[in-house]
Design a protein around this motif. Structure first.
Motif, PDB file in Angstrom:
ATOM      1  N   LYS A 111      17.889  -5.907  40.516  1.00 11.93           N
ATOM      2  CA  LYS A 111      18.391  -6.181  42.205  1.00 11.93           C
ATOM      3  C   LYS A 111      17.818  -7.354  43.111  1.00 11.93           C
ATOM      4  CE  LYS A 111      19.993  -2.139  44.792  1.00 11.93           C
ATOM      5  NZ  LYS A 111      19.622  -0.944  45.478  1.00 11.93           N
ATOM      6  N   ALA A 112      16.795  -7.237  43.486  1.00 15.00           N
ATOM      7  CA  ALA A 112      16.122  -8.129  44.122  1.00 15.00           C
ATOM      8  C   ALA A 112      16.732  -8.918  43.515  1.00 15.00           C
ATOM      9  CB  ALA A 112      14.422  -7.224  44.039  1.00 15.00           C
ATOM     10  N   ASN A 113      16.109  -8.764  42.227  1.00 12.62           N
ATOM     11  CA  ASN A 113      16.020 -11.085  41.654  1.00 12.62           C
ATOM     12  C   ASN A 113      18.220 -11.420  42.564  1.00 12.62           C
ATOM     13  OD1 ASN A 113      14.173 -11.441  40.295  1.00 12.62           O
ATOM     14  ND2 ASN A 113      15.051 -10.136  38.515  1.00 12.62           N
ATOM     15  N   ARG A 114      19.232  -9.919  42.222  1.00 16.45           N
ATOM     16  CA  ARG A 114      19.706 -10.168  42.581  1.00 16.45           C
ATOM     17  C   ARG A 114      20.570 -11.014  44.427  1.00 16.45           C
ATOM     18  NH1 ARG A 114      24.065  -7.475  37.950  1.00 16.45           N
ATOM     19  NH2 ARG A 114      22.855  -8.240  36.475  1.00 16.45           N
ATOM     20  N   GLU A 115      19.306 -10.139  44.799  1.00 18.09           N
ATOM     21  CA  GLU A 115      19.660 -10.671  46.052  1.00 18.09           C
ATOM     22  C   GLU A 115      19.745 -11.642  46.679  1.00 18.09           C
ATOM     23  OE1 GLU A 115      21.271  -8.198  48.860  1.00 18.09           O
ATOM     24  OE2 GLU A 115      21.578  -6.771  46.803  1.00 18.09           O
ATOM     25  N   GLU A 116      18.382 -12.035  46.123  1.00 12.13           N
ATOM     26  CA  GLU A 116      18.089 -13.361  46.510  1.00 12.13           C
ATOM     27  C   GLU A 116      18.830 -14.612  46.117  1.00 12.13           C
ATOM     28  OE1 GLU A 116      13.829 -13.783  44.505  1.00 12.13           O
ATOM     29  OE2 GLU A 116      13.933 -15.686  44.972  1.00 12.13           O
ATOM     30  N   ASN A 127       5.222 -12.516  17.284  1.00 11.25           N
ATOM     31  CA  ASN A 127       6.021 -12.816  16.463  1.00 11.25           C
ATOM     32  C   ASN A 127       5.396 -15.052  16.570  1.00 11.25           C
ATOM     33  OD1 ASN A 127       7.805 -10.708  16.486  1.00 11.25           O
ATOM     34  ND2 ASN A 127       7.279 -11.088  14.003  1.00 11.25           N
ATOM     35  N   GLY A 128       6.203 -14.862  17.869  1.00 11.18           N
ATOM     36  CA  GLY A 128       6.147 -16.445  18.291  1.00 11.18           C
ATOM     37  C   GLY A 128       4.844 -17.107  18.816  1.00 11.18           C
ATOM     38  N   LEU A 129       4.182 -17.691  18.324  1.00 15.50           N
ATOM     39  CA  LEU A 129       2.918 -18.993  18.543  1.00 15.50           C
ATOM     40  C   LEU A 129       2.907 -19.476  19.725  1.00 15.50           C
ATOM     41  CD1 LEU A 129       2.759 -20.887  14.603  1.00 15.50           C
ATOM     42  CD2 LEU A 129       1.351 -18.430  15.814  1.00 15.50           C
ATOM     43  N   TRP A 130       3.843 -19.690  20.463  1.00 20.17           N
ATOM     44  CA  TRP A 130       3.259 -21.037  21.696  1.00 20.17           C
ATOM     45  C   TRP A 130       4.587 -20.400  22.854  1.00 20.17           C
ATOM     46  CZ3 TRP A 130       0.383 -24.270  20.858  1.00 20.17           C
ATOM     47  CH2 TRP A 130       0.313 -25.380  18.574  1.00 20.17           C
ATOM     48  N   GLY A 131       4.720 -19.045  22.608  1.00 26.46           N
ATOM     49  CA  GLY A 131       5.855 -18.696  23.883  1.00 26.46           C
ATOM     50  C   GLY A 131       4.429 -18.059  24.926  1.00 26.46           C
ATOM     51  N   MET A 132       5.371 -18.181  25.805  1.00 30.66           N
ATOM     52  CA  MET A 132       4.519 -17.899  27.281  1.00 30.66           C
ATOM     53  C   MET A 132       3.555 -16.285  27.356  1.00 30.66           C
ATOM     54  SD  MET A 132       6.555 -19.316  30.445  1.00 30.66           S
ATOM     55  CE  MET A 132       8.096 -19.611  29.736  1.00 30.66           C
ATOM     56  N   PRO A 133       2.562 -16.165  27.775  1.00 31.27           N
ATOM     57  CA  PRO A 133       2.386 -14.474  27.405  1.00 31.27           C
ATOM     58  C   PRO A 133       3.662 -13.837  28.303  1.00 31.27           C
ATOM     59  CG  PRO A 133       0.356 -15.709  28.406  1.00 31.27           C
ATOM     60  CD  PRO A 133       1.919 -16.979  27.901  1.00 31.27           C
ATOM     61  N   LYS A 134       3.416 -12.175  28.543  1.00 30.20           N
ATOM     62  CA  LYS A 134       4.335 -11.038  29.839  1.00 30.20           C
ATOM     63  C   LYS A 134       4.431 -11.840  30.879  1.00 30.20           C
ATOM     64  CE  LYS A 134       6.504  -7.172  29.951  1.00 30.20           C
ATOM     65  NZ  LYS A 134       5.644  -5.870  30.677  1.00 30.20           N
ATOM     66  N   GLU A 135       3.104 -11.857  31.506  1.00 31.97           N
ATOM     67  CA  GLU A 135       2.486 -11.544  32.402  1.00 31.97           C
ATOM     68  C   GLU A 135       2.539 -13.034  33.122  1.00 31.97           C
ATOM     69  OE1 GLU A 135      -0.796 -12.170  30.807  1.00 31.97           O
ATOM     70  OE2 GLU A 135       0.567 -10.292  29.820  1.00 31.97           O
ATOM     71  N   MET A 136       2.912 -14.182  32.652  1.00 35.60           N
ATOM     72  CA  MET A 136       3.007 -15.401  32.896  1.00 35.60           C
ATOM     73  C   MET A 136       4.745 -15.804  32.980  1.00 35.60           C
ATOM     74  SD  MET A 136       2.050 -19.374  31.577  1.00 35.60           S
ATOM     75  CE  MET A 136       2.136 -20.678  32.180  1.00 35.60           C
ATOM     76  N   LEU A 137       5.125 -15.177  32.323  1.00 40.50           N
ATOM     77  CA  LEU A 137       6.590 -15.155  31.996  1.00 40.50           C
ATOM     78  C   LEU A 137       7.192 -14.432  34.085  1.00 40.50           C
ATOM     79  CD1 LEU A 137       8.538 -16.122  29.981  1.00 40.50           C
ATOM     80  CD2 LEU A 137       8.825 -13.557  29.070  1.00 40.50           C
ATOM     81  N   GLU A 138       6.848 -13.200  33.780  1.00 46.88           N
ATOM     82  CA  GLU A 138       7.524 -12.155  34.596  1.00 46.88           C
ATOM     83  C   GLU A 138       7.256 -13.337  36.285  1.00 46.88           C
ATOM     84  OE1 GLU A 138       6.059  -8.307  34.329  1.00 46.88           O
ATOM     85  OE2 GLU A 138       7.831  -8.141  32.772  1.00 46.88           O
ATOM     86  N   THR A 139       6.285 -14.555  35.804  1.00 47.52           N
ATOM     87  CA  THR A 139       5.885 -14.834  37.415  1.00 47.52           C
ATOM     88  C   THR A 139       7.682 -15.911  37.991  1.00 47.52           C
ATOM     89  OG1 THR A 139       5.251 -16.654  36.816  1.00 47.52           O
ATOM     90  CG2 THR A 139       4.057 -15.016  37.511  1.00 47.52           C
ATOM     91  N   ILE A 140       8.165 -16.265  36.795  1.00 52.70           N
ATOM     92  CA  ILE A 140       9.746 -17.204  36.980  1.00 52.70           C
ATOM     93  C   ILE A 140      10.347 -16.917  37.289  1.00 52.70           C
ATOM     94  CG2 ILE A 140      11.113 -18.582  35.893  1.00 52.70           C
ATOM     95  CD1 ILE A 140       8.280 -18.418  33.571  1.00 52.70           C
ATOM     96  N   PRO A 141      11.136 -17.050  38.454  1.00 55.59           N
ATOM     97  CA  PRO A 141      12.473 -17.125  38.969  1.00 55.59           C
ATOM     98  C   PRO A 141      13.607 -15.966  37.971  1.00 55.59           C
ATOM     99  CG  PRO A 141      11.895 -18.682  40.146  1.00 55.59           C
ATOM    100  CD  PRO A 141      10.778 -18.006  39.001  1.00 55.59           C
ATOM    101  N   GLY A 142      13.984 -15.136  37.894  1.00 52.86           N
ATOM    102  CA  GLY A 142      14.915 -14.513  37.143  1.00 52.86           C
ATOM    103  C   GLY A 142      14.015 -13.610  35.966  1.00 52.86           C
ATOM    104  N   TYR A 143      12.911 -13.788  35.678  1.00 51.44           N
ATOM    105  CA  TYR A 143      12.760 -13.105  34.685  1.00 51.44           C
ATOM    106  C   TYR A 143      11.679 -12.175  35.382  1.00 51.44           C
ATOM    107  CZ  TYR A 143      13.229 -16.651  30.967  1.00 51.44           C
ATOM    108  OH  TYR A 143      13.486 -16.944  30.595  1.00 51.44           O
ATOM    109  N   GLY A 144      11.706 -11.592  36.410  1.00 54.72           N
ATOM    110  CA  GLY A 144      11.269 -10.139  37.226  1.00 54.72           C
ATOM    111  C   GLY A 144      11.624  -9.440  36.657  1.00 54.72           C
ATOM    112  N   PRO A 145      10.966  -8.125  36.698  1.00 56.12           N
ATOM    113  CA  PRO A 145      11.877  -6.550  36.247  1.00 56.12           C
ATOM    114  C   PRO A 145      12.548  -6.249  36.990  1.00 56.12           C
ATOM    115  CG  PRO A 145       9.693  -5.821  37.122  1.00 56.12           C
ATOM    116  CD  PRO A 145       9.769  -7.748  37.102  1.00 56.12           C
ATOM    117  N   ASP A 146      13.003  -6.346  38.289  1.00 49.98           N
ATOM    118  CA  ASP A 146      13.288  -6.120  39.081  1.00 49.98           C
ATOM    119  C   ASP A 146      14.657  -6.890  39.796  1.00 49.98           C
ATOM    120  OD1 ASP A 146      15.036  -4.739  41.786  1.00 49.98           O
ATOM    121  OD2 ASP A 146      13.223  -5.279  42.828  1.00 49.98           O
TER     122      ASP A 146
END
Lengths: 315, 532
Positions: free
Chosen positions: B352-357, B331-350
């Protein structure tokens, strides 16, 4: 009697003056003003724009000057302009008063016409199944919040009849016009009717034990004559007091009822005006309500003398 | 002979059937569209407001120079249509935007519309005219406009300081109507005069707003409706019940929450309902100018601990989007693609691992199981703010942060955050136009009034200007993604989620389009009709 009336009127004026000060300063104690709200809604602050608007509305002046402007205007019949709609405050308030007055009047009528007879029946039939049933009804009336009851009525109406009895500004038939007010009046008046019923019952029970009631029965007076002519006439004083107080408290119940039934009356308008810190509307409206309440109390006091010949306001 | 008659009868019946089918889809004139309104707007002047409570009832009164195509859900540069302008052209190395104006257009009071009205409107928006708005929340939109010049009654030019292709997008927003020169800003607040498909009739505060058909509208055959009536019903339960009972033809757009939508569908199964993103991002504002959040490690830990999917699942039953500053695709024209988004700290799917960090970062900052960090989480006293704030507090517990909810009345919210009287806040940011210029400059540029966190990064600010001048959309998109990624990595204003909301209407209402990347631009209603 005349001196008493003058004294009461003087006291009323002093009370209203005190109320005006309380209204004015309490409103200023509440954090934020209309300008803060307008700018908060827009999510930005330009100090110059803000100062200009405060100056335009006169809320940059010392409080005492603002109070004088308001109260002197009020006494002259100049109620100022609404900060929000920029229309004369009176033009905003006046059309809403009859709507709320009709609703409040019907609610009080509902309260008295249901509460007093049922209270009498409950007292006369004390200890019977009917008495218990009526007491359950009155307790439920006191425990059900009017907004909940209102929503329940609306939901039931939609589910059962496919109709919703919310406010209709242009009713086509007499029945529609009546429904517009009667249903919300019943919702808000139910609590009040329950209270009236309980007060009537306890007051009647006390009176029914009096010697003169026994005497009246001994003289062969009918049950109806004893209950309604001798007992109720003497038991009614505390009921009148409660109805008078309820009339004043009704505004609280009307706020939620007007919101749930979407009635464009004074009560909901007042809440909106407070939300916007629309001082001219809030001050004048609350002052108007204060005048009504003070006069209602005065009327109740005068009614005492009508209903109880022993009470005479002597000099 | 008999066969000829049978053939004729068959042909006649076929013709009748065909014409019935054809007419069923033909727009019909007439009818009043009844809609409830969620609250009473403060006034009727779109330029002086910053809420779509104003756009919905008053956008039909006006026209813009250009407008997003009203029957397409997504606002894009390539679906901007001429409205009061007949055409436009970029000249002078893309530093001048010239509009040829429509001839014969009249204001609702009968006066002719000319280029002077366009100049007046934008001079007032830029603060350059004698007459002033009481409030001018979108003055910053026109910072790159040097001046407005006219050439006769039917030509107007926007002369820019530097190229800004997105100016056209800003001009196409529902927030950018053209006002008449001859009506004061004060009168526009109480009795707006426009050139639009509907004329203003009355606005009774807390009660109703009425519009009637402009019989002299420049677009012949429009609008289809005779009028629109908005009944103001602030109580959501009453409003939805009234819609279900058929008292209204349409709900207030994008105002039906996902749980309520289920109720509507169960009680009024024939109602047409759509769920779209409204381009409102729920985000965290952090006071990084005072301890403890002046420590970047604590800010990063906080960003790492966010379980965005949990927010969306609890609040919207899964119907929301995870993204950065810009509304995510499709829907958004300018939002980052999912693959790029998931490289940002906190956006990864895990998570639990994020919280450990995150815990390690908190321990580095001196906090742990034995020493918790106590913070107040401030937010406005409105459910859409309060509810996610409660979830946020719960999630922060997992990294030794004990949050306490601090609800603030609307009147005090902005003054409070403007004077930095908060540690952590939960905020909502709505974007009127799905364009980076509107979002980046407003929320992240140094010194902007709406940059609540005072985030200031001169390097990024230079990139704002670079993307703003880029005319190649693919190149600009790449730049915007890089900027957005950097903003999230800097924990400038961590975005939690982008909400989705519902809108419903009765099956006989036709021609309604709910925009999917803005809640501010789709309410002209000239194409709406009722098949009754």
């Amino acid at each position: 009697m005349f001196a008493y009336l003058v004294r009461r009127l003087f006291l009323m004026l002093v009370t209203l003056f005190g109320i005006s000060i309380v209204i004015f300063f309490l409103l200023r104690i509440v954090p934020g003003n209309i300008v803060d709200i307008l700018f908060a809604a827009a999510g930005y602050v330009d100090p110059a724009d803000k100062a200009n608007l405060e100056k335009e509305l006169g809320i940059d002046q010392p409080l005492i000057v603002q109070y004088w402007h308001w109260i002197s205007g009020f006494l002259r019949g100049d109620f100022g302009y609404s900060y929000v709609s920029e229309k004369p405050a009176l033009q905003e308030i006046l059309p809403r008063i009859p709507i709320t007055a009709r609703l409040a009047g019907l609610a009080l009528l509902f309260s008295a016409s249901i509460g007093i007879p049922l209270g009498v029946i409950s007292a006369v039939k004390q200890g019977t199944k009917l008495d218990y049933a009526l007491r359950v009804v009155s307790l439920s009336g006191l425990s059900l919040p009017s907004f909940w009851l209102g929503l329940l009525i609306l939901t039931a109406a939609v589910a059962m009849f496919g109709q919703i009895p919310i406010f209709n500004p242009n009713p086509q038939t007499w029945l529609e016009a009546f429904t517009t007010y009667a249903v919300p009046a019943a919702a808000v008046g139910f609590r009040s009717a329950a209270l009236t019923m309980r007060i009537t019952r306890s007051s009647m029970l006390e009176v029914l034990r009096q010697d003169y009631i026994r005497t009246a029965r001994a003289k062969g007076a009918s049950d109806a004559a004893v209950n309604y002519h001798h007992a109720l006439k003497n038991a009614i004083l505390p009921v009148i007091t409660v109805i008078g107080i309820e009339a004043a408290f009704l505004i609280g119940g009307l706020i939620v009822t007007e919101t749930v039934f979407n009635i464009p009356g004074v009560a909901r308008f007042l809440v909106e005006a407070i939300r916007w810190r629309d001082y001219p509307i809030v001050q004048n409206l609350v002052m108007f309500i204060a005048v009504v309440v003070v006069f209602a109390n005065f009327t109740v006091d005068m009614l005492y003398a009508v209903f109880d010949p022993r009470i005479r306001y002597t000099d | 002979m008999r066969s000829v008659r049978a053939l004729a009868a068959t042909a006649a019946l076929s013709l009748l059937a065909f014409s019935t089918i054809a007419f069923a889809g033909e727009p019909k004139q007439g009818g009043i569209l009844r809609m409830y309104h969620r609250d009473s707007p403060g006034n009727a002047s779109i330029h002086e407001g910053a809420t779509y409570s104003l756009n919905v009832p008053f956008m039909p009164v006006f026209n813009n120079l250009v407008i997003y195509k009203q029957d397409e859900a997504q606002n894009r540069m390539d679906n901007i249509m001429p409205e009061l302008a007949e055409s436009w052209a970029w000249v002078n190395d893309n530093k001048t935007l010239t509009f040829k104006l429509r001839q014969g257009v009249k204001w609702h009071d009968g006066k002719p519309f000319t280029s002077a009205d366009v100049k007046c409107t934008f001079d007032m928006l830029m603060g350059k005219s004698q007459q002033k708005f009481r409030q001018n929340p979108r003055k910053t939109w026109y910072e790159q406009v040097n001046d407005i010049s006219t050439n006769g009654d039917l030509e107007v030019s926007f002369n820019l300081k530097r190229p800004q292709p997105s100016l056209l997008a800003l001009l196409a927003s529902g927030y950018t109507p053209v006002y008449p020169c001859h009506v004061s800003p004060g009168d526009m607040r109480t009795h707006p005069i426009g050139t639009g498909p509907f004329k203003f009739v009355e606005f009774k505060a807390n009660e109703s707003i009425k519009l009637t058909r402009n019989t002299d509208y420049w677009r012949k055959g429009r609008p289809y409706l005779d009028g629109i009536e908005f009944t103001i019903i602030p109580n959501r339960s009453t409003a939805i019940l009234a819609f279900v009972a058929g008292k209204f033809d349409m709900t207030f757009p994008t105002e039906v929450s996902i749980p309520l939508l289920k109720d509507v569908k169960s009680q009024a199964p024939n109602a047409v309902c759509v769920v779209e993103p409204n381009n409102v991002a729920t985000n965290i504002i952090v006071n990084s100018s005072a301890p403890p959040f002046d420590n970047i490690d604590i800010r990063r830990a906080m960003a790492l601990t966010l379980d965005r999917k949990a927010f969306i699942s609890i609040m919207f039953e899964g119907q929301g989007d995870v993204g950065g500053t810009m509304l995510p695709p499709p829907n958004g024209l300018w939002g980052m693609p999912k693959e790029m988004l998931e490289t940002i700290p906190g956006y990864g799917p895990d998570v639990k691992a994020n919280r450990e960090e995150a815990k390690k970062l908190m321990q580095k900052a001196g906090y742990g199981p034995d020493k918790h960090l106590a913070v107040k989480v401030s937010t406005r006293n409105i459910p859409v703010y309060r509810d996610p704030a409660v979830i946020l507090i719960d999630q922060l517990k997992s990294i030794y942060i004990d949050g306490e909810l601090d609800v603030v009345e609307t009147a005090n919210w902005f003054p409070k955050i403007a004077r930095k009287d908060y540690m952590l806040g939960l905020n909502l940011t709505g974007n009127a136009v799905d364009d980076p210029d509107q979002s980046f400059y407003e929320n992240y540029s140094c010194g902007s009034e709406r940059n609540y966190t005072n985030y200031c990064n001169k390097e990024i600010e230079k990139l704002f200007d670079v993307q703003s001048q880029e005319t190649d959309i693919a190149k600009r998109k790449k730049l915007v993604w890089d900027i957005d990624k950097k903003l999230q990595e800097d924990v400038a204003r961590p975005i939690i989620f982008h909400a989705r909301t519902g809108s419903c209407w009765q099956p006989y209402v036709k021609g309604v389009t709910i925009m999917s990347n803005s809640s501010y631009n789709g309410y002209r209603y000239e194409d709406v009709w009722m098949d009754k």
